[in-house]
Design a protein around this motif. Structure first.
Motif, PDB file in Angstrom:
ATOM      1  N   GLN A   1       0.825  -1.200   0.000  1.00 30.84           N
ATOM      2  CA  GLN A   1       0.000   0.000   0.000  1.00 30.84           C
ATOM      3  C   GLN A   1       0.861   1.252   0.000  1.00 30.84           C
ATOM      4  O   GLN A   1       0.549   2.239  -0.691  1.00 30.84           O
ATOM      5  CB  GLN A   1      -0.922  -0.005   1.229  1.00 30.84           C
ATOM      6  CG  GLN A   1      -1.925   1.154   1.254  1.00 30.84           C
ATOM      7  CD  GLN A   1      -2.824   1.148   0.039  1.00 30.84           C
ATOM      8  OE1 GLN A   1      -3.477   0.146  -0.250  1.00 30.84           O
ATOM      9  NE2 GLN A   1      -2.874   2.253  -0.690  1.00 30.84           N
TER      10      GLN A   1
ATOM     11  N   ASN B   1       0.846   4.050  -2.834  1.00 28.85           N
ATOM     12  CA  ASN B   1       0.610   5.466  -2.548  1.00 28.85           C
ATOM     13  C   ASN B   1       1.682   6.338  -3.196  1.00 28.85           C
ATOM     14  O   ASN B   1       1.389   7.401  -3.757  1.00 28.85           O
ATOM     15  CB  ASN B   1       0.599   5.687  -1.033  1.00 28.85           C
ATOM     16  CG  ASN B   1      -0.609   5.061  -0.362  1.00 28.85           C
ATOM     17  OD1 ASN B   1      -1.617   4.778  -1.020  1.00 28.85           O
ATOM     18  ND2 ASN B   1      -0.532   4.841   0.937  1.00 28.85           N
TER      19      ASN B   1
ATOM     20  N   GLN C   1       1.053   6.335  -6.951  1.00 28.57           N
ATOM     21  CA  GLN C   1      -0.091   7.169  -7.304  1.00 28.57           C
ATOM     22  C   GLN C   1       0.270   8.649  -7.243  1.00 28.57           C
ATOM     23  O   GLN C   1      -0.173   9.447  -8.076  1.00 28.57           O
ATOM     24  CB  GLN C   1      -1.262   6.883  -6.351  1.00 28.57           C
ATOM     25  CG  GLN C   1      -2.554   7.610  -6.726  1.00 28.57           C
ATOM     26  CD  GLN C   1      -3.042   7.227  -8.113  1.00 28.57           C
ATOM     27  OE1 GLN C   1      -3.206   6.053  -8.409  1.00 28.57           O
ATOM     28  NE2 GLN C   1      -3.264   8.221  -8.962  1.00 28.57           N
ATOM     29  N   GLY C   2       1.109   9.004  -6.270  1.00 24.98           N
ATOM     30  CA  GLY C   2       1.568  10.388  -6.187  1.00 24.98           C
ATOM     31  C   GLY C   2       2.367  10.780  -7.415  1.00 24.98           C
ATOM     32  O   GLY C   2       2.228  11.900  -7.933  1.00 24.98           O
TER      33      GLY C   2
ATOM     34  N   ARG D   1       0.831   0.189 -11.432  1.00 21.99           N
ATOM     35  CA  ARG D   1      -0.242   0.366 -10.446  1.00 21.99           C
ATOM     36  C   ARG D   1      -1.211  -0.798 -10.497  1.00 21.99           C
ATOM     37  O   ARG D   1      -1.655  -1.297  -9.456  1.00 21.99           O
ATOM     38  CB  ARG D   1      -0.981   1.681 -10.706  1.00 21.99           C
ATOM     39  CG  ARG D   1      -2.130   1.946  -9.735  1.00 21.99           C
ATOM     40  CD  ARG D   1      -2.738   3.303  -9.927  1.00 21.99           C
ATOM     41  NE  ARG D   1      -3.290   3.466 -11.256  1.00 21.99           N
ATOM     42  CZ  ARG D   1      -3.851   4.595 -11.715  1.00 21.99           C
ATOM     43  NH1 ARG D   1      -3.915   5.648 -10.909  1.00 21.99           N
ATOM     44  NH2 ARG D   1      -4.325   4.673 -12.927  1.00 21.99           N
TER      45      ARG D   1
END
Length: 373
Positions: free
Chosen positions: A75, A79, A82-83, A187
């Motif tokens: 996770q 994260n 995704q950033g 992702r």
């Protein structure tokens, strides 16, 4: 009846299927008729099963913790990724806006170039004949021509520069789109991995819960057997008077949970052996350190030269050779009819103090022996 808690370690396969667990849940201990002297053996077997089940549940708990840590790491990686994707999408939006503005600038520059050239040529009133007839006109014409060439060169350079900027921006956009596409693939791979880990975690937690349920069922059965054992004992043991403490047994052992500490004779508190050892010591006699479980006391006494027989006297230790651990009691008095009045701890497996009278016929039938410390 025991001097220390049973500690058992059984090796089991590290992983089992939920089908096997479900099958185990259906297993129960037979409830057919049991004699009083077989309760300890059943309880000991259940304790071994319970220890094994709890060990397996602990293994699944450890596996679940490992899987959860892996999920947390995935996770965190997701994260961060995704950033990066959000940042690159923002950059892509800026590039698209710059490309749009650059295209407008190219169009405007081209229009300005055309308008200026038209204006210059329209403003010129010198014909070719006039240019040939007048050196002054020729000079003016050359000046105008040079001016037009300069304006056109400047505008063309500007258009070329802007077009180059557009090409560079287009290349940056393509490169950035490729990066974003790769990041989206990563992702999705992370999401697939997270889903797989989550499924494994749920299965592992389910297996842990199943084994915990099995261990709890064994514990329930142990409690039931202890109640049955106490009831069976009461049938031949006469009227029993229970108290939280008694017999002079020290409060620092009597007022804490059973089996939570060792006494001065390395026996667990509130057990029958701890109490009887205390009573012997309190009377100034030899204290039975290292005698083992209650059922081992007659043999340990004989090995030390202490008399053992089947004739009770006040102050003796009565030994009931029942089950795996046996039970010892302190003989307070002996009646003319041969019955004995005893005091004891943990007769009902709750670590309580009690007193009762046991008839001669009962203690003879049960094989009592008496140690004369």
């Amino acid at each position: 009846m025991k001097i220390q808690k049973l500690k058992t370690t059984l090796s089991i396969k590290q992983r089992v299927t939920l089908v096997v667990v479900a099958a185990l849940l259906a297993v129960s201990i037979p409830l057919s008729s049991v004699h009083a002297d077989s309760y300890d053996a059943q309880i000991r077997a259940l304790q071994q099963e319970q220890a094994a089940l709890q060990a397996q549940a602990a293994q699944f708990r450890q596996q679940a913790d490992t899987l959860q840590n892996q999920l947390n790491a995935l996770q965190a990686e997701a994260n961060i990724l995704q950033g990066q994707i959000d940042l690159n999408n923002a950059k892509l939006g800026q590039l698209n806006e710059q490309i749009t503005q650059t295209e407008k600038k190219i169009s405007n520059q081209q229009k300005v170039l055309g308008d200026n050239l038209v204006t210059i040529y329209l403003d010129s009133s010198v014909t070719p004949l006039e240019i040939l007839a007048s050196s002054s006109s020729i000079s003016d014409y050359i000046d105008q021509q040079e001016y037009r060439d300069t304006i056109r060169s400047q505008l063309q350079d500007s258009i070329t520069t802007v077009k180059k900027l557009k090409e560079d921006l287009g290349k940056q956009k393509k490169d950035l789109e490729n990066v974003i596409a790769d990041q989206n693939v990563r992702r999705q791979a992370l999401a697939d991995k997270q889903s797989e880990q989550q499924t494994l975690l749920a299965q592992t937690q389910g297996q842990e819960a199943a084994y915990q349920q099995l261990a709890a069922s064994r514990n329930d059965r142990i409690r039931q057997l202890r109640l049955e054992q106490a009831a069976a004992n009461a049938k031949w043991g006469g009227s029993v008077s229970y108290e939280p403490r008694g017999g002079g047994y020290p409060s620092y052992w009597a007022d804490i949970p059973m089996d939570s500490t060792l006494d001065n004779w390395l026996m667990y508190n509130r057990e029958c052996v701890s109490y009887t050892a205390f009573r012997i010591g309190a009377s100034g006699r030899y204290q039975p350190t290292g005698f083992g479980n209650a059922i081992q006391w007659p043999g340990a006494a004989r090995a030390r030269g202490i008399p053992v027989d089947r004739s009770p006297r006040a102050g003796d230790i009565a030994v009931w050779p029942v089950g795996y651990y046996g039970h010892v009691m302190y003989v307070e008095a002996v009646s003319n009819d041969g019955s004995i009045y005893i005091s004891e701890y943990n007769f009902d497996w709750t670590g309580r103090y009690s007193e009762r009278t046991i008839s001669r016929g009962t203690w003879q039938a049960q094989g009592f022996e008496f140690i004369h410390f």
